[in-house]
Every structure is written in structure tokens, then in C-alpha cells.
Write a protein that holds these residues in place. Structure first.
Motif, PDB file in Angstrom:
ATOM      1  N   LEU A 167     -13.981  21.915 -17.780  1.00 26.87           N
ATOM      2  CA  LEU A 167     -13.794  23.356 -17.657  1.00 26.87           C
ATOM      3  C   LEU A 167     -14.142  24.098 -18.942  1.00 26.87           C
ATOM      4  N   GLY A 168     -13.959  23.460 -20.075  1.00 25.61           N
ATOM      5  CA  GLY A 168     -14.216  24.135 -21.337  1.00 25.61           C
ATOM      6  C   GLY A 168     -14.406  23.155 -22.467  1.00 25.61           C
ATOM      7  N   LEU A 169     -15.038  23.630 -23.551  1.00 29.91           N
ATOM      8  CA  LEU A 169     -15.300  22.790 -24.720  1.00 29.91           C
ATOM      9  C   LEU A 169     -14.942  23.521 -26.000  1.00 29.91           C
ATOM     10  N   GLU A 170     -14.555  22.745 -26.971  1.00 26.50           N
ATOM     11  CA  GLU A 170     -14.585  23.169 -28.365  1.00 26.50           C
ATOM     12  C   GLU A 170     -15.673  22.340 -29.021  1.00 26.50           C
ATOM     13  N   ALA A 171     -16.548  22.988 -29.790  1.00 35.82           N
ATOM     14  CA  ALA A 171     -17.663  22.269 -30.381  1.00 35.82           C
ATOM     15  C   ALA A 171     -18.044  22.898 -31.718  1.00 35.82           C
ATOM     16  N   VAL A 172     -18.611  22.064 -32.571  1.00 36.18           N
ATOM     17  CA  VAL A 172     -19.154  22.528 -33.846  1.00 36.18           C
ATOM     18  C   VAL A 172     -20.673  22.538 -33.726  1.00 36.18           C
ATOM     19  N   LEU A 173     -21.275  23.676 -34.010  1.00 41.65           N
ATOM     20  CA  LEU A 173     -22.717  23.837 -33.902  1.00 41.65           C
ATOM     21  C   LEU A 173     -23.398  23.365 -35.183  1.00 41.65           C
ATOM     22  N   PRO A 174     -24.705  23.205 -35.172  1.00 45.06           N
ATOM     23  CA  PRO A 174     -25.397  22.581 -36.311  1.00 45.06           C
ATOM     24  C   PRO A 174     -25.215  23.288 -37.648  1.00 45.06           C
ATOM     25  N   ALA A 454     -34.930  24.121 -31.398  1.00 48.49           N
ATOM     26  CA  ALA A 454     -35.369  24.820 -32.604  1.00 48.49           C
ATOM     27  C   ALA A 454     -34.468  25.995 -32.943  1.00 48.49           C
ATOM     28  N   ALA A 455     -33.952  26.681 -31.916  1.00 54.71           N
ATOM     29  CA  ALA A 455     -33.095  27.843 -32.155  1.00 54.71           C
ATOM     30  C   ALA A 455     -31.721  27.447 -32.683  1.00 54.71           C
ATOM     31  N   LEU A 456     -31.128  26.404 -32.105  1.00 59.46           N
ATOM     32  CA  LEU A 456     -29.778  26.012 -32.497  1.00 59.46           C
ATOM     33  C   LEU A 456     -29.757  25.076 -33.694  1.00 59.46           C
ATOM     34  N   ASP A 457     -30.797  24.285 -33.863  1.00 60.14           N
ATOM     35  CA  ASP A 457     -30.842  23.273 -34.922  1.00 60.14           C
ATOM     36  C   ASP A 457     -32.188  23.341 -35.642  1.00 60.14           C
ATOM     37  N   PRO A 458     -32.460  24.436 -36.336  1.00 61.67           N
ATOM     38  CA  PRO A 458     -33.785  24.614 -36.939  1.00 61.67           C
ATOM     39  C   PRO A 458     -34.135  23.551 -37.978  1.00 61.67           C
TER      40      PRO A 458
END
Length: 470
Positions: A167-174, A454-458
Motif C-alpha cells: 500500500l505504501g513505501l518509505e524510500a531513500v532516493l539517489p 537518468a532523471a532520478l539517478d543522473p
């Protein structure tokens, strides 16, 4: 270009983390179950909180150091090991294994990503509920890895993949930013679905640190049977009959070819087998029934109808939980027998259900024309996912087929693609199938995937070389 996780980088990173967070990589973190890849790492990071994961990713982004997320290490496509390139930092969330909360009235549990799947199941059961995702490796596989690979397993037919249970996530982006998406909502139509973008991304777009998961009521009764069937087409007709007679209450429907039984007899594990001679095709069936349906009468009615329609040849119905577990143990032990025999090539494929009988016949003929191999086909027939694995002929070794392996896999995958199937049903792409994805993937979809990456992890730090070529 990425930089290695070297002593200078680790010295700076250690200043931002609690003592003991960084460790030298042990062999268990650098191998994968099939033994085809040996990983490398400058160190292993073992954070205890989302804030620490954020600090690690922020530092790696600034220094352009690659990160390889590591769940339970059970993946079969080398997504968790990086054999080439600058040594990465390995990131294991095994210390993040807490239950964040459970809401029995909502049928929801929130857990950290390092919990094993079995621990999630047990936490749900303690509340009188069911978390239905089930895999042979559930005692080791981490729920974060299950979500990162959109794991399937034996209950997809009734409950769906890992994606359908989240249903949902907690996440750390690049870049180290934290996405606080750990909601419990069934409906949230507020823009792009970042949750479903991260699920199945195999650690290439960020690190899942926690998840809100959907729970279900426990069935009042469980009925398990192993039934010999005349053919895969008969097995499919049997599935339709079972679904019609139970109103869709089939929890598991596994197809097992004769070779699976022969491999168990040849290499073990040693298990009591239900038939004196292994049938050409067998179905392992599980029903999860409500109070209103009497288990023995329901299964007896199914068997009688199937027998009358010529869909079954023989059968064994479990009369206790222990017997039910014994029947499932046969199915779950086939991968171990495969490993002991030593596969020439393994294929995790999915096909439209109606295409499966024809594929099994056509593929067998095509492979026999190229090499003398034994085929062990088994898997989740109800959702179209087959494990179609090739093994040496008796008296030969897998190394005898080194020159033929790529061509044999190409034969299988070409036939799958021709039927509109997938060359990766539930194991993912990892590093093993990058070239296959390039060959069989839709060009527009691949272009979109590369644009998202490329957008999230350049800087390309997240699981370099997995899913998409670096």
C-alpha cells in the motif's frame, strides 16, 4: 564515471555514521545462489535507521560511488552482486527489521525493509491475519528485496505479486532525499505512482526502507492435493474447474513435470513421493476455504468432476497439516535437486495461459534438435509462470554444454517472445538478463526506462549495471 569505494571515501563516510556501521565485506555478501558471479565491495554499510541510509546515499552521490543494495542475497539474476567496475559500497538493511505498526482492523502492517519474509508472515499470524507472499527462500529473503524485485511465489494466482500486496513505501532516493510514502490508503490518486515505480526497479532508482503491506483473513480450512493429470492442457482445464467450483478460492496451483520427481530420486533431497511411478505431469493444488465450505466434501466434489471429465489420472489428498506440508515440500525441494544436478541453462518465463501447452511441445522439439538435454519444467501454472530449466543428459556434465548454452537460451526466449510472453516472470533482470532485455524489450519502454533512470539517478550510482546497461 564512477569512483571506487576506497579508504579515503570510507574515512569521510565513517565520520557521519555511528561506529560499527561500516564493515569489511564477508563472503556471504559477495556471492549469489547459482555461483555464476562473484561480487566485490569496498565495504558493507549496515545502517540502523532511514536517516543513516539517507546519509550514506547522500555521500555516495557526492563522491560518485556506486551502491549495491543487498537484501537476503537470494536473488537468481545477480542483481545483488557487482563483479566488474569500480568497487561499490554494499548496502544491507538487515539491522532495520522492526515492525513499525500493525492495524488489524485495516488489515495492514508496516515493516522495515530488512525483515525476512518469514518474519513478516509470523507477525501477521500473531495478529490472526495472513501475509500471503510465499517463497521457498522466505526464511532468508528480505521484504525490501521482495518488493525491489516484485517477487511472485506460489500464491500469486489468488493474492497477486509483491506489488499487489503493498500500500505504501518509505524510500531513500539517489540524492539522499527521503520519500515518506508509508501510507495505508487503498486509494490515493495524487499524481505519478512513485510506489509502483520503485517496486520492481531492483535497487536502480532508490532504496526501499519500509513498507505498508496488505494483510488478509486466514482461511478457515486448507486443503492440499497432488493430482496426476494427462497433460498441461488438462491441468489448465482442471484449474478452471477448481475456480468455478470454489468461486476463485484456489491459493496455489503448481505444475510439476516428471523430470522433477526423477531429479529428487536421483539427487535428493530424499522425500516420500506420492506415486510409485512419477506421472508425466502432476498438479499440486491448494484451496483456502471459508467456514461455510466443508474441506473434504469440496475436494471430493472437485476430484469426482475432474475424473468424469478425464482431467485426472490419480491423486493424493492430504488428510492433515503434516501431510499437506509434505506435499508442498516436494514442490519446494525441486530447485534444490536442480542445483545438485547442475543446470545447463535456467529460464524464468511467463506465457499467456492458453499458449503454455503448445510452447512445452514446440520448445522440447526445438531443443532436442540442437542438443541432448533433460528438461525440467515446473512452476506456477495458474499465473502462467514456468521455470523451464535445461540439464545435462545422463553421464554428461554441465560444462560439456558451455558452447551451446547461449544458443539454447536463445531458442527458449525466442519461442517465448513469439507467444507474447516474458523472459523474466518473477526473478527480475539483474545483471544476468540485461542483454535479453535489450533484445526482447519494447524500444519505447526501454527508452522511457532510461529516461527515468537518468532523471532520478543522473550519476548512475544505484546498482550500476543492473537492469539497464551502464
Amino acid at each position: 564515471m564512477l569512483n571506487p569505494c576506497d579508504a579515503a571515501f570510507l574515512a569521510g563516510l565513517s565520520e557521519t555514521l555511528p561506529p560499527g556501521t561500516l564493515r569489511e565485506a564477508e563472503p556471504r555478501w559477495l556471492s549469489e545462489p547459482r555461483g555464476r558471479y562473484q561480487g566485490q565491495a569496498g565495504a558493507v554499510a549496515l545502517p540502523r535507521s532511514t536517516a543513516e541510509v539517507s546519509a550514506i546515499l547522500r555521500a555516495c552521490a557526492a563522491a560518485r560511488v556506486g551502491i549495491v543494495p543487498w537484501g537476503g542475497g537470494t536473488g537468481l539474476v545477480a542483481g545483488q552482486v557487482m563483479a566488474e567496475g569500480p568497487a561499490p559500497l554494499l548496502l544491507s538493511l538487515e539491522r532495520m527489521a522492526a515492525v513499525r505498526g500493525i492495524w488489524p482492523g485495516e488489515n495492514v502492517i508496516a515493516v522495515e525493509a530488512g525483515m525476512t519474509l518469514q518474519s513478516v508472515q509470523e507477525a501477521a499470524a500473531a495478529a490472526g491475519l495472513l501475509f500471503p507472499l510465499s517463497l521457498a527462500s522466505e526464511g532468508t529473503a528480505a521484504i525490501g528485496g521482495n518488493l525491489a524485485t516484485n517477487a511472485g511465489g506460489t500464491a500469486v494466482l489468488r493474492y497477486g505479486n509483491a506489488r499487489d500486496l503493498c500500500l505504501g513505501l518509505e524510500a531513500v532516493l539517489p540524492d539522499g532525499s527521503v520519500w515518506n510514502g508509508l501510507g495505508r490508503l487503498r486509494k490515493d490518486n495524487t499524481g505519478y505512482d512513485l510506489k509502483n515505480l520503485l517496486i520492481g526497479s531492483e535497487g536502480t532508482l532508490g532504496v526501499i526502507t519500509a513498507a505498508s503491506l496488505r494483510l488478509y483473513s486466514q482461511p478457515a480450512a486448507r486443503v492440499v492435493a497432488m493430482l496426476a493429470v494427462p497433460s498441461p492442457a488438462a491441468a489448465q482445464a482442471l484449474l478452471r474447474l477448481c475456480q468455478a467450483q470454489t468461486g476463485g478460492l484456489v491459493s496455489g496451483f503448481e505444475l510439476i513435470g516428471r523430470m522433477g520427481f526423477e531429479f529428487l530420486a536421483e539427487a535428493g533431497p530424499a522425500l516420500p513421493l506420492p506415486f510409485a511411478a512419477p506421472p508425466d505431469w502432476t498438479v499440486l493444488l491448494e484451496l483456502g476455504l471459508p467456514v461455510a465450505m466443508e474441506p473434504e466434501a469440496t475436494m471430493a466434489g472437485i476430484y469426482e468432476a475432474a475424473d468424469g471429465a478425464g482431467l485426472v489420472l490419480d491423486g493424493v489428498i492430504a488428510t492433515s497439516e503434516a501431510q499437506a506440508d509434505q506435499l508442498w515440500a516436494i514442490r519446494e525441494s525441486i530447485p534444490e535437486a536442480n542445483k545438485r544436478i547442475g543446470a545447463v541453462a535456467s529460464h524464468d518465463i511467463s506465457l499467456p495461459l492458453d499458449a503454455i501447452p503448445g510452447f512445452l511441445e514446440t520448445a522440447g522439439v526445438a531443443l532436442a534438435a540442437r542438443a541432448d538435454v533433460r528438461i525440467n519444467a515446473f512452476g506456477h501454472l495458474g499465473d502462467g509462470n514456468l521455470h523451464y530449466n535445461l540439464f545435462p543428459a545422463r553421464g554428461r556434465h554441465r560444462s560439456d554444454y558451455d558452447d551451446a548454452r547461449a544458443e539454447l537460451t536463445r531458442i527458449v526466449h525466442d519461442l517465448v517472445a513469439a507467444e507474447g510472453g516474458s523472459i523474466s516472470a518473477e526473478h527480475g533482470i539483474g545483471r544476468l538478463k540485461v542483454a535479453d532485455l535489450e533484445r526482447y524489450g519494447d524500444p519505447a519502454r526501454l527508452a522511457a526506462m532510461r529516461a527515468i533512470k537518468a532523471a532520478l539517478d543522473p550519476a548512475g550510482i544505484m546498482n550500476p549495471g543492473a537492469v539497464l546497461r551502464g
